[in-house]
Design a protein around this motif. Structure first.
Motif, PDB file in Angstrom:
ATOM      1  N   ASN A   1      30.319 -18.602  31.262  1.00 18.92           N
ATOM      2  CA  ASN A   1      30.823 -19.043  32.568  1.00 18.92           C
ATOM      3  C   ASN A   1      29.731 -19.641  33.448  1.00 18.92           C
ATOM      4  O   ASN A   1      29.971 -19.953  34.618  1.00 18.92           O
ATOM      5  N   GLY A   2      28.512 -19.789  32.894  1.00 18.79           N
ATOM      6  CA  GLY A   2      27.431 -20.365  33.664  1.00 18.79           C
ATOM      7  C   GLY A   2      27.102 -19.545  34.893  1.00 18.79           C
ATOM      8  O   GLY A   2      27.278 -18.323  34.930  1.00 18.79           O
ATOM      9  N   PHE A   3      26.613 -20.214  35.919  1.00 18.34           N
ATOM     10  CA  PHE A   3      26.259 -19.513  37.163  1.00 18.34           C
ATOM     11  C   PHE A   3      27.473 -19.278  38.048  1.00 18.34           C
ATOM     12  O   PHE A   3      27.400 -18.508  39.010  1.00 18.34           O
ATOM     13  N   MET A   4      28.595 -19.927  37.747  1.00 19.16           N
ATOM     14  CA  MET A   4      29.739 -19.904  38.647  1.00 19.16           C
ATOM     15  C   MET A   4      30.344 -18.511  38.791  1.00 19.16           C
ATOM     16  O   MET A   4      30.840 -18.146  39.851  1.00 19.16           O
ATOM     17  N   PHE A   5      30.300 -17.731  37.710  1.00 17.13           N
ATOM     18  CA  PHE A   5      30.946 -16.420  37.745  1.00 17.13           C
ATOM     19  C   PHE A   5      29.977 -15.302  37.358  1.00 17.13           C
ATOM     20  O   PHE A   5      30.305 -14.408  36.595  1.00 17.13           O
ATOM     21  N   ASP A   6      28.737 -15.411  37.880  1.00 14.09           N
ATOM     22  CA  ASP A   6      27.764 -14.319  37.803  1.00 14.09           C
ATOM     23  C   ASP A   6      27.516 -13.867  36.370  1.00 14.09           C
ATOM     24  O   ASP A   6      27.645 -12.693  36.029  1.00 14.09           O
ATOM     25  N   THR A   7      27.140 -14.805  35.510  1.00 14.58           N
ATOM     26  CA  THR A   7      26.896 -14.513  34.100  1.00 14.58           C
ATOM     27  C   THR A   7      25.518 -13.888  33.912  1.00 14.58           C
ATOM     28  O   THR A   7      24.515 -14.446  34.355  1.00 14.58           O
ATOM     29  N   PRO A   8      25.414 -12.729  33.277  1.00 17.33           N
ATOM     30  CA  PRO A   8      24.091 -12.134  33.021  1.00 17.33           C
ATOM     31  C   PRO A   8      23.303 -12.963  32.013  1.00 17.33           C
ATOM     32  O   PRO A   8      23.866 -13.744  31.247  1.00 17.33           O
ATOM     33  N   TYR A   9      21.983 -12.795  32.031  1.00 13.29           N
ATOM     34  CA  TYR A   9      21.104 -13.631  31.209  1.00 13.29           C
ATOM     35  C   TYR A   9      21.476 -13.625  29.733  1.00 13.29           C
ATOM     36  O   TYR A   9      21.444 -14.656  29.057  1.00 13.29           O
TER      37      TYR A   9
ATOM     38  N   TYR B   1      -2.985 -34.161  44.424  1.00 13.72           N
ATOM     39  CA  TYR B   1      -3.726 -33.047  43.834  1.00 13.72           C
ATOM     40  C   TYR B   1      -2.844 -31.823  43.679  1.00 13.72           C
ATOM     41  O   TYR B   1      -2.054 -31.487  44.566  1.00 13.72           O
ATOM     42  N   GLY B   2      -3.025 -31.148  42.541  1.00  9.93           N
ATOM     43  CA  GLY B   2      -2.385 -29.854  42.334  1.00  9.93           C
ATOM     44  C   GLY B   2      -1.457 -29.843  41.133  1.00  9.93           C
ATOM     45  O   GLY B   2      -1.122 -30.882  40.564  1.00  9.93           O
ATOM     46  N   HIS B   3      -1.062 -28.659  40.762  1.00 12.62           N
ATOM     47  CA  HIS B   3      -0.080 -28.499  39.703  1.00 12.62           C
ATOM     48  C   HIS B   3       1.281 -28.961  40.225  1.00 12.62           C
ATOM     49  O   HIS B   3       1.710 -28.565  41.299  1.00 12.62           O
ATOM     50  N   LEU B   4       1.942 -29.794  39.456  1.00  9.52           N
ATOM     51  CA  LEU B   4       3.205 -30.393  39.880  1.00  9.52           C
ATOM     52  C   LEU B   4       4.374 -29.550  39.390  1.00  9.52           C
ATOM     53  O   LEU B   4       4.457 -29.229  38.205  1.00  9.52           O
ATOM     54  N   PRO B   5       5.294 -29.153  40.280  1.00  5.79           N
ATOM     55  CA  PRO B   5       6.500 -28.449  39.816  1.00  5.79           C
ATOM     56  C   PRO B   5       7.324 -29.366  38.920  1.00  5.79           C
ATOM     57  O   PRO B   5       7.713 -30.462  39.326  1.00  5.79           O
ATOM     58  N   LEU B   6       7.602 -28.924  37.700  1.00  5.39           N
ATOM     59  CA  LEU B   6       8.326 -29.746  36.733  1.00  5.39           C
ATOM     60  C   LEU B   6       9.794 -29.365  36.618  1.00  5.39           C
ATOM     61  O   LEU B   6      10.623 -30.204  36.284  1.00  5.39           O
ATOM     62  N   MET B   7      10.109 -28.104  36.830  1.00  8.94           N
ATOM     63  CA  MET B   7      11.495 -27.641  36.816  1.00  8.94           C
ATOM     64  C   MET B   7      11.679 -26.589  37.908  1.00  8.94           C
ATOM     65  O   MET B   7      10.764 -25.806  38.166  1.00  8.94           O
ATOM     66  N   LEU B   8      12.843 -26.596  38.496  1.00  6.17           N
ATOM     67  CA  LEU B   8      13.230 -25.542  39.436  1.00  6.17           C
ATOM     68  C   LEU B   8      14.528 -24.947  38.920  1.00  6.17           C
ATOM     69  O   LEU B   8      15.534 -25.637  38.814  1.00  6.17           O
ATOM     70  N   SER B   9      14.486 -23.667  38.554  1.00  5.04           N
ATOM     71  CA  SER B   9      15.613 -23.061  37.863  1.00  5.04           C
ATOM     72  C   SER B   9      16.093 -21.798  38.561  1.00  5.04           C
ATOM     73  O   SER B   9      15.289 -20.993  39.046  1.00  5.04           O
ATOM     74  N   GLU B  10      17.411 -21.637  38.587  1.00  2.00           N
ATOM     75  CA  GLU B  10      18.014 -20.411  39.109  1.00  2.00           C
ATOM     76  C   GLU B  10      17.933 -19.291  38.069  1.00  2.00           C
ATOM     77  O   GLU B  10      18.262 -18.144  38.361  1.00  2.00           O
ATOM     78  N   TYR B  11      17.461 -19.628  36.890  1.00  2.21           N
ATOM     79  CA  TYR B  11      17.245 -18.656  35.811  1.00  2.21           C
ATOM     80  C   TYR B  11      15.747 -18.477  35.627  1.00  2.21           C
ATOM     81  O   TYR B  11      14.978 -19.450  35.668  1.00  2.21           O
ATOM     82  N   CYS B  12      15.308 -17.247  35.403  1.00  2.00           N
ATOM     83  CA  CYS B  12      13.888 -16.972  35.200  1.00  2.00           C
ATOM     84  C   CYS B  12      13.623 -16.630  33.740  1.00  2.00           C
ATOM     85  O   CYS B  12      14.159 -15.625  33.232  1.00  2.00           O
ATOM     86  N   PRO B  13      12.797 -17.419  33.036  1.00  2.00           N
ATOM     87  CA  PRO B  13      12.531 -17.135  31.623  1.00  2.00           C
ATOM     88  C   PRO B  13      11.779 -15.830  31.396  1.00  2.00           C
ATOM     89  O   PRO B  13      11.822 -15.293  30.286  1.00  2.00           O
ATOM     90  N   VAL B  14      11.101 -15.318  32.412  1.00  2.00           N
ATOM     91  CA  VAL B  14      10.403 -14.034  32.253  1.00  2.00           C
ATOM     92  C   VAL B  14      11.434 -12.919  32.072  1.00  2.00           C
ATOM     93  O   VAL B  14      11.363 -12.124  31.127  1.00  2.00           O
ATOM     94  N   GLY B  15      12.396 -12.863  32.979  1.00  2.00           N
ATOM     95  CA  GLY B  15      13.459 -11.869  32.826  1.00  2.00           C
ATOM     96  C   GLY B  15      14.252 -12.091  31.552  1.00  2.00           C
ATOM     97  O   GLY B  15      14.636 -11.131  30.870  1.00  2.00           O
ATOM     98  N   GLY B  16      14.503 -13.358  31.210  1.00  2.00           N
ATOM     99  CA  GLY B  16      15.255 -13.653  29.998  1.00  2.00           C
ATOM    100  C   GLY B  16      14.542 -13.209  28.748  1.00  2.00           C
ATOM    101  O   GLY B  16      15.145 -12.645  27.829  1.00  2.00           O
ATOM    102  N   ALA B  17      13.228 -13.437  28.692  1.00  2.00           N
ATOM    103  CA  ALA B  17      12.466 -13.140  27.480  1.00  2.00           C
ATOM    104  C   ALA B  17      12.129 -11.670  27.321  1.00  2.00           C
ATOM    105  O   ALA B  17      12.162 -11.130  26.213  1.00  2.00           O
ATOM    106  N   PHE B  18      11.804 -10.998  28.417  1.00  2.00           N
ATOM    107  CA  PHE B  18      11.257  -9.643  28.296  1.00  2.00           C
ATOM    108  C   PHE B  18      12.272  -8.527  28.514  1.00  2.00           C
ATOM    109  O   PHE B  18      12.138  -7.452  27.939  1.00  2.00           O
TER     110      PHE B  18
END
Length: 817
Positions: A284-292, A692-709
């Protein structure tokens, strides 16, 4: 009844016909240029004329995607394309570029413009501002919840469109630079290489531990059919199906299922059919509060299919299978293990010694298979030939959408007359008078049965007979060919009328040529000699900035030959350190995404800031944030996430009372120069570049840290550790994780460093420079000290020309597709 549009993708003519026959109310498609799906077949200009006429004949609206960022030299071509679409009856164009919107509103004010999901509209304030700008519809970001969509749709006059089925981007659309950074293929230009579908490791930079390779950024496909009854409670909305890269079988299957769901209600069969077409598994994607764990598919980034068979044994190049589903000749089977896949097409199916075309579930069969696969492994059917063939066959069945009542009159010595009364909304009535004269029958007289038979031959058209009334003199005759001709003329005239929706006048070519000739604002070098360089130092953490502020204590900014401005991209931290930060004239930078849970706090912060700095500076990251700022008199600056890539976009900013802006990070030096020459003279010194600086390449409502660990959000691991995505080249992309929202930014593996290009920027009229002053595992103290302690720009450039850290010029030299 609620007004709900079912909107279908059409990447090819076959898919378009499938969408119409499946019951779509509207289709979206692209021409050969300027659309966000370059790899789709798309349509030539001649084909667009045909499909617009065909769709209108079928009572289907046509929206054409012109939803890429437009380079300066492309404006005449794109506006000629818009002119072509306007004059050929298109219902709306879908846009990303605010400069293009301005040019269209000026030259084609009657043409409806839809704000693409690439514009990242994600809140009610943004939607309200889109209406002010002249949009008639907004395509919302895929990350919104049903409750947010419902609230927005109930509080705006605009039409609201949102995705309900198909592929999900893991980044907010319009906020992803990863493809262009890695290989110059920009998602903002329709050339995304989909780096999110690659395998990555997630690495804990604090401990050194990293996961195995998996597809940590590849989400399952969106499917909300099981929530169809909730969707039907909304009004004035468009339900959008993703899939302009998909074939006619996919389009027909998905659209027909949602059509039945809207008209008749949910049914299990339609729900199951989604698994038989291309899918990466469904959620259901983000529309209906889908867990990772239900949102992401770490296993494979391609079609998942359905369980088809269990492996019993392999010998002599043949595999014995116990079927879990019916297997037909031509089906494709796949085995996968740790992200790797092997497969075959079932061209030969054996039951015992007998070769068969099909085998039922639970049957034991043998098929050729050259790969080694363990016993008891499950094979998946990724291509269901029988189902796909059925969908393709159904997709070609002409849909009936009109009914006609024929009244036929044939009187001796007079011209026969055929009147068609149609069931379209205008209740169209067409009269056909024959040139022939009704004559006395010599042998076989005309009768009602024969008339009904000939007038009912409407095959191949979207019209069916409702009734036929005949008034025929006795013993008269007219040629059957004339009856057929009268029927054809009546239907053709009716359908021709349906294919034209608007009475649009030819537009003025001179106004389009004026775009190209708008070179009267060439930079006056003498005028710019006294321009002061300005360094805009951006911090994202209030505590980090506070640590640095002590370096300012004994510095006299007025003694410098350049200006230094400090910005903080952390409104909550700004609130907590309000007085101290204002004492150093720190300027707030609004975050790119402001969802409902932050809205009240943001508004309170703005009131507080206004009470202290009523005419102060503030920098926005989204055009819709101007609605939040409407009650105030701030000096507004626009940051690079607004994707300003041409002078028309800058003129749009001027019209929105924005005082300065940052050029898109996807522009080359020459492109900035070209656009700068076309700016209003008063605005020439107001442009800035990210240097100058690290450029943000993606902005995500999902966090791969929580997803992976841990497999879910709110893990809080980022509070104590730093993380990165590591690709197959062992390049590490740092992650900025937001523990409060579980939002994540993927940063560039190297810093952008254009400090040695400052002289070149000055020559093209750019005197303001944006510098990102903090990033994971990196301290900018040396650069910061250089800027604060140097007396001239040349000193800064010379001291930082060669950074000890790895760096890149980004797209400044190489550009993007």
């Amino acid at each position: 009844m609620n007004k709900i549009e079912l909107l279908a993708p059409a990447g090819s003519k076959e898919a378009l016909v499938a969408a119409v026959n499946a019951g779509a109310n509207a289709v979206y498609l692209g021409g050969k240029s300027f659309g966000a799906r370059r790899s789709a077949s798309n349509f030539t200009d001649d084909e667009l004329k045909e499909v617009i006429s065909y769709c209108h004949m079928m009572s289907v609206s046509v929206y054409v995607t012109v939803n890429t960022l437009i380079k300066e030299e492309e404006f005449v071509d794109v506006m000629n394309f818009i002119k072509f679409l306007y004059e050929n009856d298109v219902d709306a164009v879908i846009l990303q570029d605010i400069g293009l919107l301005m040019e269209i509103r000026e030259r084609f004010p009657e043409l409806h413009c839809h704000a693409s999901t690439q514009m990242t509209f994600h809140d009610l304030e943004g939607v309200k501002y889109a209406e002010r700008m002249g949009f008639s519809r907004v395509v919302l970001s895929r990350e919104l919840s049903f409750q947010e969509i419902e609230s927005i749709s109930q509080n705006t006059n605009l039409e609201i469109e949102f995705f309900v089925h198909g592929a999900l981007c893991i980044s907010y659309s319009g906020q992803c630079l990863m493809s262009s950074y890695i290989g110059g293929r920009s998602g903002n230009r329709g050339a995304c290489a989909q780096p999110c579908r690659k395998a990555y490791k997630v690495k804990n930079l604090s401990t050194g531990f990293q996961t195995d390779d998996a597809f940590f950024m590849s989400p399952k496909d969106l499917m909300t059919y099981d929530q169809i009854e909730k969707l039907k409670t909304l009004d004035n909305i468009s339900l959008k199906i993703e899939g302009r890269m998909k074939g006619a079988d996919y389009v027909y299957s998905v659209i027909s299922s949602y059509r039945r769901g809207l008209d008749e209600g949910f049914d299990e069969v339609s729900g199951d059919n989604f698994k038989r077409t291309f899918n990466r598994q469904l959620s259901n994607g983000f529309m209906f509060d889908t867990p990772y764990e239900k949102l992401m598919n770490f296993e494979i980034p391609s079609s998942y299919g359905t369980p088809a068979a269990k492996v019993i044994s392999i010998s002599d190049g043949k595999m014995t299978l116990q079927l879990l589903d019916q297997l037909n000749k031509g089906d494709e089977l796949q085995y996968r293990f740790k992200g790797k896949t092997v497969g075959t097409r079932a061209d030969v199916i054996m039951i015992g010694d007998t070769r068969v075309q099909t085998a039922a579930s639970e049957t034991f069969v043998k098929i050729p298979f050259k790969h080694k696969v363990p016993e008891n492994a499950v094979l998946y059917k990724t291509y269901d030939k029988t189902f796909i063939d059925e969908m393709l066959k159904n997709s070609e069945i002409q849909k009936i959408i009109y009914f006609v009542k024929f009244c036929f009159e044939a009187k001796l010595g007079q011209n026969p007359v055929l009147i068609g009364e149609f069931s379209d909304p205008k209740a169209t009535k067409i009269t056909i008078n024959s040139d022939k004269i009704v004559e006395r029958a010599i042998s076989k007289a005309l009768n009602e049965e024969r008339v009904v038979e000939q007038l009912s031959k409407l095959g191949g058209t979207p019209v069916a007979i409702e009734s036929v009334i005949c008034t025929i003199d006795t013993e008269v005759s007219i040629p059957v060919s004339e009856l057929n001709a009268m029927r054809r003329r009546c239907i053709e005239e009716f359908l021709s009328m349906q294919s034209v929706r608007y009475n649009r006048r030819k537009s003025n070519d001179q106004s389009i040529k004026a775009i190209k000739n708008n070179d009267d604002s060439i930079i006056n070098k003498d005028e710019l000699q006294n321009t002061v360089n300005s360094f805009h130092l951006i911090f994202r953490d209030a505590n980090h900035l506070n640590q640095k502020l002590s370096q300012l204590e004994n510095l006299d900014f007025n003694s410098k030959s350049f200006e230094v401005k400090l910005y903080l991209n952390d409104f909550k931290g700004f609130n907590q350190n309000f007085e101290a930060l204002l004492s150093y004239d720190v300027i707030p930078l609004l975050p790119r995404i402001i969802r409902s849970d932050d809205k009240v706090e943001i508004q309170l912060f703005l009131k507080r800031y206004h009470n202290t700095r009523p005419n102060g500076f503030i920098r926005i990251s989204h055009i819709g944030q101007l609605e939040l700022l409407a009650p105030y008199a701030f000096e507004v600056e626009a940051d690079y996430p607004l994707n300003i890539i041409n002078s028309s976009a800058v003129k749009q900013l001027e019209g929105q009372n924005i005082k300065s802006f940052v050029w898109s990070t996807e522009m080359t030096k020459e492109e900035i120069k070209t656009s700068n020459t076309k700016l209003n003279p008063k605005f020439k010194n107001c442009s800035s570049a990210f240097i100058y600086g690290h450029l943000p390449l993606m902005l995500s409502e999902y966090c791969p840290v929580g997803g992976a660990f841990v497999g879910h959000d709110k893990c809080m691991l980022c509070k104590k550790n730093e993380f990165a995505l590591v690709d197959d080249h062992n390049l590490a992309y740092p992650l900025f994780c937001d523990p409060e929202h579980c939002r994540a930014e993927v940063m560039s593996d190297q810093k952008i460093n254009l400090i040695d290009q400052i002289k070149a920027l000055e020559k093209i009229g750019v005197y303001q420079y944006r510098l990102a002053m903090d990033c994971y595992n990196f301290d900018c103290s040396r650069l910061l000290s250089s800027i604060l302690e140097s007396d001239s720009v040349d000193e800064i450039r010379d001291q930082n020309r060669f950074d000890h850290e790895l760096h890149t010029k980004g797209n400044f030299i190489k550009g993007i597709e």
